[in-house]
Design an enzyme around this catalytic site. Sequence first.
Site, short mmCIF file in Angstrom:
data_model
loop_
_atom_site.label_atom_id
_atom_site.label_comp_id
_atom_site.label_asym_id
_atom_site.label_seq_id
_atom_site.Cartn_x
_atom_site.Cartn_y
_atom_site.Cartn_z
N GLN A 127 -8.51 2.89 19.44
CA GLN A 127 -7.65 1.86 20.04
C GLN A 127 -8.23 1.36 21.37
O GLN A 127 -8.17 0.18 21.69
CB GLN A 127 -6.25 2.43 20.31
CG GLN A 127 -5.64 3.27 19.21
CD GLN A 127 -4.99 2.47 18.09
OE1 GLN A 127 -5.23 1.26 17.93
NE2 GLN A 127 -4.19 3.17 17.28
N ASP B 59 -7.69 -5.62 13.93
CA ASP B 59 -7.58 -4.17 13.75
C ASP B 59 -7.13 -3.92 12.32
O ASP B 59 -5.96 -3.65 12.03
CB ASP B 59 -6.55 -3.63 14.75
CG ASP B 59 -6.26 -2.16 14.50
OD1 ASP B 59 -5.21 -1.68 15.02
OD2 ASP B 59 -7.03 -1.52 13.78
N SER B 60 -8.07 -4.05 11.39
CA SER B 60 -7.68 -4.04 9.98
C SER B 60 -8.06 -2.73 9.29
O SER B 60 -8.91 -1.98 9.78
CB SER B 60 -8.39 -5.19 9.25
OG SER B 60 -9.75 -4.85 9.09
N SER B 61 -7.43 -2.51 8.17
CA SER B 61 -7.87 -1.41 7.31
C SER B 61 -9.15 -1.89 6.61
O SER B 61 -9.72 -2.91 6.98
CB SER B 61 -6.75 -1.08 6.31
OG SER B 61 -5.93 -2.21 6.07
N TYR C 104 -12.70 9.49 11.09
CA TYR C 104 -13.10 8.36 10.23
C TYR C 104 -14.30 8.82 9.40
O TYR C 104 -15.09 9.64 9.85
CB TYR C 104 -13.48 7.15 11.08
CG TYR C 104 -12.31 6.33 11.57
CD1 TYR C 104 -11.01 6.65 11.19
CD2 TYR C 104 -12.48 5.24 12.40
CE1 TYR C 104 -9.92 5.91 11.64
CE2 TYR C 104 -11.41 4.49 12.86
CZ TYR C 104 -10.13 4.83 12.46
OH TYR C 104 -9.07 4.10 12.90
N GLN D 53 0.85 -1.21 0.00
CA GLN D 53 0.00 0.00 0.00
C GLN D 53 0.88 1.25 0.00
O GLN D 53 2.07 1.19 0.31
CB GLN D 53 -0.90 0.00 1.24
CG GLN D 53 -0.17 -0.19 2.56
CD GLN D 53 -1.01 -0.90 3.62
OE1 GLN D 53 -2.26 -0.93 3.58
NE2 GLN D 53 -0.32 -1.50 4.58
N GLU E 87 1.04 -8.47 11.49
CA GLU E 87 0.85 -7.26 10.66
C GLU E 87 1.56 -7.52 9.34
O GLU E 87 2.71 -7.95 9.31
CB GLU E 87 1.46 -6.05 11.38
CG GLU E 87 1.75 -4.86 10.49
CD GLU E 87 0.54 -4.30 9.75
OE1 GLU E 87 -0.47 -3.98 10.42
OE2 GLU E 87 0.61 -4.21 8.50
N ASP F 271 0.75 -12.15 6.47
CA ASP F 271 -0.68 -12.04 6.20
C ASP F 271 -1.48 -12.71 7.33
O ASP F 271 -1.27 -13.89 7.63
CB ASP F 271 -0.99 -12.73 4.86
CG ASP F 271 -2.46 -12.58 4.46
OD1 ASP F 271 -2.77 -12.81 3.27
OD2 ASP F 271 -3.28 -12.20 5.32
N GLY F 272 -2.39 -11.96 7.90
CA GLY F 272 -3.18 -12.49 9.01
C GLY F 272 -4.01 -13.70 8.62
O GLY F 272 -4.27 -14.59 9.43
N1 SAM Z 1 -5.08 0.93 14.34
C1 SAM Z 1 -5.44 1.96 13.38
C2 SAM Z 1 -6.30 2.98 14.04
O1 SAM Z 1 -6.02 3.42 15.13
O2 SAM Z 1 -7.33 3.33 13.45
C3 SAM Z 1 -6.14 1.44 12.15
C4 SAM Z 1 -5.86 0.22 11.52
S1 SAM Z 1 -4.29 -0.41 11.30
C5 SAM Z 1 -3.29 0.83 10.66
C6 SAM Z 1 -4.66 -1.47 9.93
C7 SAM Z 1 -3.53 -2.39 9.62
O3 SAM Z 1 -3.99 -3.60 9.03
C8 SAM Z 1 -2.51 -1.82 8.63
O4 SAM Z 1 -1.27 -1.66 9.28
C9 SAM Z 1 -2.43 -2.87 7.51
O5 SAM Z 1 -1.13 -2.99 6.96
C10 SAM Z 1 -2.90 -4.10 8.24
N2 SAM Z 1 -3.38 -5.18 7.37
C11 SAM Z 1 -4.19 -5.07 6.28
N3 SAM Z 1 -4.41 -6.28 5.75
C12 SAM Z 1 -3.74 -7.19 6.53
C13 SAM Z 1 -3.60 -8.61 6.49
N4 SAM Z 1 -4.18 -9.36 5.54
N5 SAM Z 1 -2.85 -9.21 7.45
C14 SAM Z 1 -2.25 -8.46 8.42
N6 SAM Z 1 -2.33 -7.11 8.51
C15 SAM Z 1 -3.09 -6.49 7.56
#
Ligand code: SAM
Length: 300
Positions: free
Chosen positions: A79, A173-175, A242, A48, A123, A154-155
């Site tokens: 969080q 906690d995903s995007s 958000y 990304q 992550e 990958d989760g």
């Molecule tokens: N914690 C943040 C907040 O305070 O709003 C928001 C979310 S956090 C940044 C989302 C994370 O999910 C990102 O770092 C992204 O790289 C991760 N992510 C996305 N797809 C993923 C996957 N398939 N496996 C593991 N991590 C993943």
Amino acid sequence: MEPDGGKEPDSVSAVIPGWFSEISSMWPGEAHSLKIEKILFQGKSDYQNVMVFQSATYGKVLVLDGVIQLTERDECAYQEMITHLPLCSIPNPKKVLVIGGGDGGVLREVARYSSVEKIDICEIDKMVIDVSKQFFPEVAIGYEDPRVTLHVGDGVAFLKAVPAGTYDAVIVDSSDPIGPAKELFEKPFFQTVANALRPGGVVCTQAESIWLHMHIIEDIVANCREIFKGSVNYAWTTVPTYPSGVIGFMLCSTEGTAVDFKHPVNSIDESKRPLRFYNSEIHTAAFCLPSFAKKVIDAK
Ligand code: SAM
């Protein structure tokens, strides 16, 4: 299709000069904007686009693929709620898994529980971890806890390999469900989460906005009802930066000891760092939904 048929305007190029506008097909026709004081980092990982900027009113801001992930000013709301809604609902959580959460904020909140012995985090993007440690030390402080084990990957694959019944709690906690997080919103993934939880274990996932994504939420709720035989609940909170100013959470438990998500059973250690958002009243209130959402979620 974009109005002019062209590609979407690049939010960093700022529809309003000097402003970041969060333009996305995930929320057509609207965009939240923040005034940029200074762009601090821009990079492209294998997964990304990653950007950090100093905003005029929300402190530093982390953006992934043009979508705001956190700001220094309001990250506490997300969080604290995504962590304490599940962990305050079960007595003495011991083993916790975080999927995503690369900024470290959920780790910081999980570390408050003295009962917790092991915190795994998976992550996918190391750039997010490195950028968070560099620009958001108050968030990335979660990585400093000795109970934390970091897995970069990958989760989806990680959960497939977890032995059954390993965790008391999983926090996803995903995007958003575009890009690397897409599969984290799908049924097969939820099945692996349920398998990884002990009987009466709990999961909390980022579950979008009731104002923008009822169609996504409807599918997630239906999938969760098929998979999690304890209970399935939707809660929500306010996060000003958000889209639509709110974000929701799916809170589910596996069959076994009943979990009453709506009445917290644990108090939280605030000795090192006071909570800025969560408290037991807002915990209970988070499960009160407006009628348009209740009708869909309760009906599934
Ligand atoms: N914690 C943040 C907040 O305070 O709003 C928001 C979310 S956090 C940044 C989302 C994370 O999910 C990102 O770092 C992204 O790289 C991760 N992510 C996305 N797809 C993923 C996957 N398939 N496996 C593991 N991590 C993943």
